[in-house]
Design a protein around this motif. Structure first.
Motif, mmCIF file in Angstrom:
data_model
loop_
_atom_site.group_PDB
_atom_site.id
_atom_site.type_symbol
_atom_site.label_atom_id
_atom_site.label_comp_id
_atom_site.label_asym_id
_atom_site.label_seq_id
_atom_site.Cartn_x
_atom_site.Cartn_y
_atom_site.Cartn_z
ATOM 1 N N ARG A 235 24.147 9.201 -22.071
ATOM 2 C CA ARG A 235 23.537 7.996 -21.233
ATOM 3 C C ARG A 235 21.767 8.311 -20.603
ATOM 4 O O ARG A 235 21.676 7.395 -20.961
ATOM 5 C CB ARG A 235 24.509 8.516 -19.790
ATOM 6 C CG ARG A 235 25.739 8.461 -19.883
ATOM 7 C CD ARG A 235 26.252 8.542 -18.580
ATOM 8 N NE ARG A 235 26.416 10.163 -18.564
ATOM 9 C CZ ARG A 235 26.627 11.136 -17.778
ATOM 10 N NH1 ARG A 235 27.387 10.460 -16.801
ATOM 11 N NH2 ARG A 235 27.698 12.298 -17.629
ATOM 12 N N ARG A 236 21.245 9.392 -21.207
ATOM 13 C CA ARG A 236 19.980 8.789 -21.062
ATOM 14 C C ARG A 236 19.115 7.780 -21.962
ATOM 15 O O ARG A 236 18.554 7.137 -21.792
ATOM 16 C CB ARG A 236 19.169 10.275 -21.210
ATOM 17 C CG ARG A 236 19.615 11.363 -20.418
ATOM 18 C CD ARG A 236 18.850 12.476 -20.560
ATOM 19 N NE ARG A 236 19.295 13.811 -19.601
ATOM 20 C CZ ARG A 236 19.230 14.671 -19.290
ATOM 21 N NH1 ARG A 236 18.842 15.543 -20.677
ATOM 22 N NH2 ARG A 236 19.632 15.726 -18.488
ATOM 23 N N ALA B 237 19.443 13.298 -30.232
ATOM 24 C CA ALA B 237 20.621 11.992 -31.436
ATOM 25 C C ALA B 237 20.366 10.855 -31.560
ATOM 26 O O ALA B 237 20.802 10.782 -32.376
ATOM 27 C CB ALA B 237 20.962 11.350 -29.075
ATOM 28 N N LEU B 238 18.820 10.507 -32.080
ATOM 29 C CA LEU B 238 17.961 10.113 -32.653
ATOM 30 C C LEU B 238 18.319 10.778 -34.017
ATOM 31 O O LEU B 238 16.648 9.805 -34.293
ATOM 32 C CB LEU B 238 16.474 9.406 -32.300
ATOM 33 C CG LEU B 238 16.351 8.668 -30.780
ATOM 34 C CD1 LEU B 238 15.703 8.546 -30.479
ATOM 35 C CD2 LEU B 238 17.530 6.847 -30.772
ATOM 36 N N GLY B 239 17.983 12.062 -33.873
ATOM 37 C CA GLY B 239 17.701 12.635 -35.383
ATOM 38 C C GLY B 239 15.978 13.280 -35.728
ATOM 39 O O GLY B 239 16.412 13.583 -36.373
ATOM 40 N N ILE B 240 15.648 13.541 -34.329
ATOM 41 C CA ILE B 240 14.185 13.578 -34.214
ATOM 42 C C ILE B 240 14.688 15.330 -33.801
ATOM 43 O O ILE B 240 14.758 15.390 -32.615
ATOM 44 C CB ILE B 240 13.109 12.339 -33.181
ATOM 45 C CG1 ILE B 240 13.340 11.668 -33.471
ATOM 46 C CG2 ILE B 240 12.339 12.945 -33.815
ATOM 47 C CD1 ILE B 240 13.090 10.665 -32.907
ATOM 48 N N GLY B 241 13.883 15.859 -34.448
ATOM 49 C CA GLY B 241 13.745 17.451 -34.120
ATOM 50 C C GLY B 241 12.640 18.060 -34.692
ATOM 51 O O GLY B 241 12.231 17.407 -35.444
ATOM 52 N N ALA C 182 9.458 10.034 -19.984
ATOM 53 C CA ALA C 182 10.461 11.200 -19.832
ATOM 54 C C ALA C 182 12.002 11.268 -19.990
ATOM 55 O O ALA C 182 12.320 12.503 -20.988
ATOM 56 C CB ALA C 182 10.759 11.569 -18.467
ATOM 57 N N LEU C 183 12.195 10.117 -20.226
ATOM 58 C CA LEU C 183 13.844 10.718 -20.857
ATOM 59 C C LEU C 183 13.957 10.543 -22.315
ATOM 60 O O LEU C 183 14.666 11.001 -23.078
ATOM 61 C CB LEU C 183 14.763 8.623 -20.273
ATOM 62 C CG LEU C 183 14.879 9.192 -19.216
ATOM 63 C CD1 LEU C 183 16.030 8.014 -18.448
ATOM 64 C CD2 LEU C 183 15.972 10.452 -18.767
ATOM 65 N N LEU C 184 12.533 9.284 -23.134
ATOM 66 C CA LEU C 184 12.702 9.837 -24.786
ATOM 67 C C LEU C 184 12.011 10.795 -25.074
ATOM 68 O O LEU C 184 12.727 11.030 -26.175
ATOM 69 C CB LEU C 184 11.459 8.856 -24.785
ATOM 70 C CG LEU C 184 11.562 6.886 -25.496
ATOM 71 C CD1 LEU C 184 10.775 6.359 -25.576
ATOM 72 C CD2 LEU C 184 13.017 7.119 -26.432
ATOM 73 N N VAL C 185 11.267 11.453 -24.479
ATOM 74 C CA VAL C 185 10.696 13.065 -24.815
ATOM 75 C C VAL C 185 11.888 13.921 -25.096
ATOM 76 O O VAL C 185 11.432 15.519 -24.823
ATOM 77 C CB VAL C 185 9.204 13.139 -24.337
ATOM 78 C CG1 VAL C 185 8.415 12.440 -25.293
ATOM 79 C CG2 VAL C 185 9.603 13.426 -22.825
#
Length: 150
Positions: A23-24, A140-144, A130-133
């Motif tokens: 949802r974020r 969910a975006l495959g960034i880590g 804040a929600l993007l970081v």
């Protein structure tokens, strides 16, 4: 004479259903799209005033309108990518927020009724950042931290 029956092609494999977006991330996509639509609306307004209205400088109004329409593409493309869960879409969304914060400060500095618009823009920009970081959105975006560039 033997009759050969035609071989049946194997049934196509059904792709697994994509995991639903958090949802974020959906909220970020909506806020970013709203910012893009607001920019596009302001751009159309400036073009209209430049062509049909009586601005101080029609050329400046038209140029400003076209510039805002081009700038509106950045958050709209980013919002679409976020909604689809695309990894690259975080960049355009963050750039939009970094551009929105100085605009909010400028609106706040003018005073009057623009203070309300400035506060709304600043709150939206900070909320999107804040929600993007947030770890949920980055996963969910495959960034880590362990991810390598693809």
């Amino acid at each position: 004479m033997s009759k050969k029956q035609p071989e049946k092609a194997p049934a196509p494999a059904v792709a697994p259903a994509a995991a639903p977006l958090p949802r974020r991330l959906t909220a970020v996509a909506v806020l970013t799209a709203l910012e893009g639509l607001a920019l596009a609306g302001l751009g159309v307004y400036m073009l209209f005033v430049g062509i049909a209205g009586d601005p101080d400088s029609p050329q400046q109004a038209e140029t400003g309108g076209i510039t805002l329409l081009v700038l509106a593409a950045l958050p709209l493309i980013g919002a679409r990518g976020l909604r689809l869960g695309r990894r690259w879409s975080r960049g355009p969304a963050l750039i939009t927020q970094l551009m929105a914060l100085p605009v909010a400060y400028t609106l706040y500095s003018t005073g009057g009724a623009m203070i309300v618009a400035a506060v709304a823009l600043a709150v939206a920009a900070v909320a999107v950042v804040a929600l993007l970081v947030n770890p949920t959105a980055t996963e969910a975006l495959g960034i880590g931290p362990g991810e390598q560039a693809r």
